[in-house]
Design a protein around this motif. Structure first.
Motif, short mmCIF file in Angstrom:
data_model
loop_
_atom_site.label_atom_id
_atom_site.label_comp_id
_atom_site.label_asym_id
_atom_site.label_seq_id
_atom_site.Cartn_x
_atom_site.Cartn_y
_atom_site.Cartn_z
N UNK A 30 44.06 3.40 34.53
CA UNK A 30 42.86 2.91 35.22
C UNK A 30 42.63 1.47 34.79
N UNK A 31 42.20 0.66 35.74
CA UNK A 31 41.90 -0.74 35.41
C UNK A 31 40.40 -0.95 35.46
N UNK A 32 39.88 -1.58 34.43
CA UNK A 32 38.45 -1.92 34.40
C UNK A 32 38.38 -3.42 34.24
N UNK A 33 38.50 -4.15 35.35
CA UNK A 33 38.65 -5.61 35.27
C UNK A 33 37.49 -6.29 34.54
N UNK A 34 36.30 -5.67 34.60
CA UNK A 34 35.14 -6.30 33.95
C UNK A 34 35.34 -6.42 32.45
N UNK A 35 36.30 -5.66 31.89
CA UNK A 35 36.55 -5.71 30.46
C UNK A 35 37.75 -6.59 30.09
N UNK A 36 38.41 -7.14 31.08
CA UNK A 36 39.61 -7.92 30.77
C UNK A 36 39.22 -9.29 30.23
N UNK A 37 39.78 -9.63 29.07
CA UNK A 37 39.48 -10.94 28.49
C UNK A 37 40.62 -11.93 28.75
N UNK A 38 41.67 -11.47 29.45
CA UNK A 38 42.76 -12.36 29.82
C UNK A 38 43.73 -12.67 28.69
N UNK A 39 43.89 -11.76 27.73
CA UNK A 39 44.75 -12.06 26.58
C UNK A 39 46.23 -11.89 26.90
N UNK A 40 46.54 -11.19 27.97
CA UNK A 40 47.92 -11.02 28.45
C UNK A 40 48.81 -10.21 27.51
N UNK A 41 48.22 -9.50 26.57
CA UNK A 41 49.07 -8.68 25.69
C UNK A 41 49.75 -7.57 26.48
N UNK A 42 49.08 -7.11 27.53
CA UNK A 42 49.68 -6.05 28.36
C UNK A 42 50.98 -6.52 28.98
N UNK A 43 51.02 -7.81 29.34
CA UNK A 43 52.23 -8.34 29.98
C UNK A 43 53.40 -8.31 29.00
N UNK A 44 53.14 -8.77 27.77
CA UNK A 44 54.21 -8.78 26.76
C UNK A 44 54.67 -7.35 26.47
N UNK A 45 53.70 -6.44 26.33
CA UNK A 45 54.06 -5.06 26.02
C UNK A 45 54.85 -4.43 27.16
N UNK A 46 54.47 -4.75 28.38
CA UNK A 46 55.16 -4.19 29.55
C UNK A 46 56.60 -4.69 29.60
#
Ligand SMILES: Cc1cc2nc3c(=O)[nH]c(=O)nc-3n(C[C@H](O)[C@H](O)[C@H](O)COP(=O)(O)OP(=O)(O)OC[C@H]3O[C@@H](n4cnc5c(N)ncnc54)[C@H](O)[C@@H]3O)c2cc1C
Lengths: 410, 200
Positions: free
Chosen positions: B5-21
């Motif tokens: 689930x995505x909760x965009x209101x909580x995204x701080x834009x750190x992009x750690x998800x991209x690296x992990x993915x």
């Protein structure tokens, strides 16, 4: 219920696949000219290119007809529809009666007028059989001539170039893909192709082919001659409708259908390259002969034939073209005719080789061209489809960092 | 079935998800080793920014029906019914980008993946970390997300949590929503900064 589907291309196949789960009992007969299993027509150019073998073409298993309990009549061409008698008749005289009929006969290559067309090694490029013929001829081919700078002519030229053959492309307008791309993108494509050695000549046509048995020369309208040992005619396609009785079924360029893909005759539907639908961007009737529309139209027509009432939202011209290292994505109206109705904005970044153009009718997006960085093309296409008013600054859409979030309410 | 689930209101834009993915879809599966691999692993989740530079984690929604699946020319895109995942068969994919025109979220990319020598360019998108899930792990992007912008849970539960939060926020004497103040503060700062720049 007797269902008859004329054509086993993607429109016919999708229709059968959507009828069957709704009506398990009804009898489905598919009449198709081509005997090859249902296949990916656009991929034939990749076979020419040598990128894939023809064994990769089929999109459904060999058990397709059996699995869906379809009676296939392959290698048969419909020559007549008896609308009052609710029967279709094949060239061999076989009569098949129907309660619901789908005309999904696709399109045929547009023929040209020239002498010597009966010579060997002159091809159209529409079917896997055509490309098989070209492949057989290739070992003896050094120079090829391609007529027409549309999608098929362009793909033929590209495929032959990938095979190391010297290619001359004859086009009518100033740049290839003039129906798909605007002038700026067309010029970029042209530069890419000529940079790789394609010989492009504009404003010329062929009056005759000559040779002994097989083609050796083409004679052009300016009196010059061009040596060639293979020619491909890619002057566009025409809906395949010669067997359709125009005194009963309304025809324009294609078969006219309503929002449910039904023709003026109740129980007779049309889908795919043969159908003329409402174009969302142009707001007028149009034949959008592209794969994704053929698939969608077939699928929706099938559901409606089986008794549901599913509205088809209209068609949209769109294409992605990938040549060498350049991607071009286009959708909707790319070359607006009138400045009074449309506004176009564009941006170019030579560093990244990108070019973007957006065409608006008032506050709605009606067309887009993206050269490179095409990932957000689907968002733009969805905007054209939905005709949602654009409330953010229009220039935002030109930004390579544009994303769907920018359209969402904060 | 649990879903990302995505909760965009909580995204701080750190992009750690991209690296992990990217690391999760690499040959080695480890971030540092992944940076040395060829083809270089790339993320299938894309953190973009909205009009006010707010973080926006964008990934495949595994739509049903899926427009990309219908538009796929060679029939390479299919739905894995068990996990409700829309997947791309890299063997069948011809890199035609027909799906790029179809995806209304713009989440499909085209590049080489560790498949058959890693030379073939194909359509690439989120696969719900099916392989990791098979090993009993949760999707990599969720595992690494520190702000709760990505969660892995039953969709019914997530809906209930949101509904509860809304009802709490409208009832008398409520403590406000469950979103900590820091998120709205960060947002306000980013927006104010952009507005100041515009005025200049
Ligand atoms: C080289 C090439 C590249 C292409 N590239 C793209 C692309 O990149 N993207 C894209 O969107 N589209 C592309 N297209 C167009 C796309 O292939 C067509 O839009 C799509 O195949 C149309 O499907 P259809 O089912 O309507 O018709 P068709 O695929 O033409 O199928 C109709 C079938 O009906 C048969 N038939 C016709 N008349 C009769 C009759 N009287 N009796 C019995 N059978 C009959 C035909 O033989 C044919 O098998 C390309 C086409 C070509 C040729």
């Amino acid at each position: 219920m007797e269902y008859v589907i004329i054509g086993n291309g993607i429109a016919g196949v999708s229709a059968a696949e959507s009828i069957r789960p709704i009506d398990r009992e009804g009898r489905i007969t598919m009449i198709g000219d081509e005997t090859f299993p249902p296949y990916c027509r656009p991929m034939i150019s990749m076979v020419l290119e040598g990128a894939v073998g023809s064994d990769r073409l089929p999109i459904r298993g060999a058990d397709f007809y059996e699995r869906l309990d379809i009676r296939p009549l392959l290698g048969a061409r419909v020559s007549e529809i008896d609308v009052d008698g609710k029967t279709v008749i094949t060239e061999k005289g076989e009569a098949v009666s129907f309660d619901r009929l789908l005309i999904a006969s696709g399109a045929d290559p547009r023929p040209i007028k020239a002498e010597g067309l009966d010579l060997k090694n002159i091809f159209f490029m529409r079917t896997e059989a055509h490309v098989r013929g070209m492949e057989r001829a290739l070992p003896d081919v050094r120079r090829a001539l391609v007529l027409g700078g549309g999608l098929v002519g362009f793909k033929a030229a590209y495929g032959l170039m990938c095979r190391g053959i010297e290619v001359t492309l004859l086009i009518r307008s100033g740049h290839p893909l003039s129906m798909q791309a605007d002038a700026a993108a067309g010029k970029m494509i042209l530069e890419k192709l000529t940079g790789r050695g394609l010989d492009v000549r504009t404003g010329l046509a062929v009056t005759a082919f000559s040779g002994k048995g097989r083609v050796r020369q083409a004679h052009l309208t300016d009196g010059s001659e061009l040596p060639c040992d293979l020619a491909v005619i890619g002057k566009g396609v025409l809906p395949s409708r010669s067997f359709i009785p125009r005194d009963h079924i309304d025809l324009d360029l294609g078969v006219l259908v309503d929002d449910y893909l039904e023709t003026n005759v109740s129980g007779i539907f049309a889908a795919g390259d043969v159908a003329e639908t409402t174009d969302i961007a142009r707001r007028s009737r149009w034949v959008n002969a592209i794969w994704p529309e053929a698939e969608a139209q077939g699928r929706i027509a099938g559901m409606n034939m089986a008794g549901q009432k599913i509205r088809y939202g209209g068609s949209l011209s769109r294409n992605v073209i990938r040549i060498f290292d350049t991607d071009i994505l286009t959708a909707g109206i790319v070359t607006p005719e009138s400045d009074a109705v449309y506004t176009a904005i564009q941006s170019k970044d030579p560093l990244y080789g990108t070019y973007r153009k957006m065409v608006f009718r008032e506050d709605r997006l009606v067309g887009a061209v993206l050269v490179n960085r095409i990932e957000q093309g689907g968002v733009l296409t969805a905007l054209i489809r939905s005709q949602m008013p654009i409330t953010i600054e229009k220039e935002r859409l030109l930004d390579p960092l544009f994303n769907v979030k920018m359209l969402m309410k904060q | 079935m649990k879903q990302i689930m995505i909760h965009p209101e909580r995204c701080v834009g750190c992009m750690q998800c991209m690296a992990a993915c990217a690391a999760a879809h690499s040959r080695s599966g480890h971030l540092f080793a992944a940076t040395l691999e060829s083809p270089l692993p790339k993320p299938r989740i894309h953190v973009g920014s909205g009009l006010w530079e707010e973080g926006f984690p964008n990934r495949c929604r595994h739509c049903d029906p899926a427009p990309c699946l219908f538009a796929c020319l060679p029939g390479a895109i299919f739905r894995d019914e068990k996990t409700n995942t829309v997947r791309v068969d890299p063997d069948r994919c011809i890199n035609c980008a027909s799906c790029a025109m179809a995806c209304p979220f713009g989440v499909i990319r085209y590049h080489a993946v560790p498949f058959r020598g890693g030379k073939k360019v194909v359509a690439v998108k989120c696969d719900n970390c099916i392989e990791r899930q098979g090993r009993g792990e949760i999707p990599a992007c969720v595992e690494v997300c520190k702000s709760g912008a990505l969660t892995f849970e039953e969709s019914g539960e997530a809906m209930k949590r949101k509904t509860d939060a809304v009802s709490r926020s409208v009832s008398a004497g409520a403590e406000g929503t469950e979103l900590p103040e820091g998120f709205s503060l960060l947002r306000a700062i980013k927006k104010a900064r952009l507005q100041l720049q515009e005025r200049r």
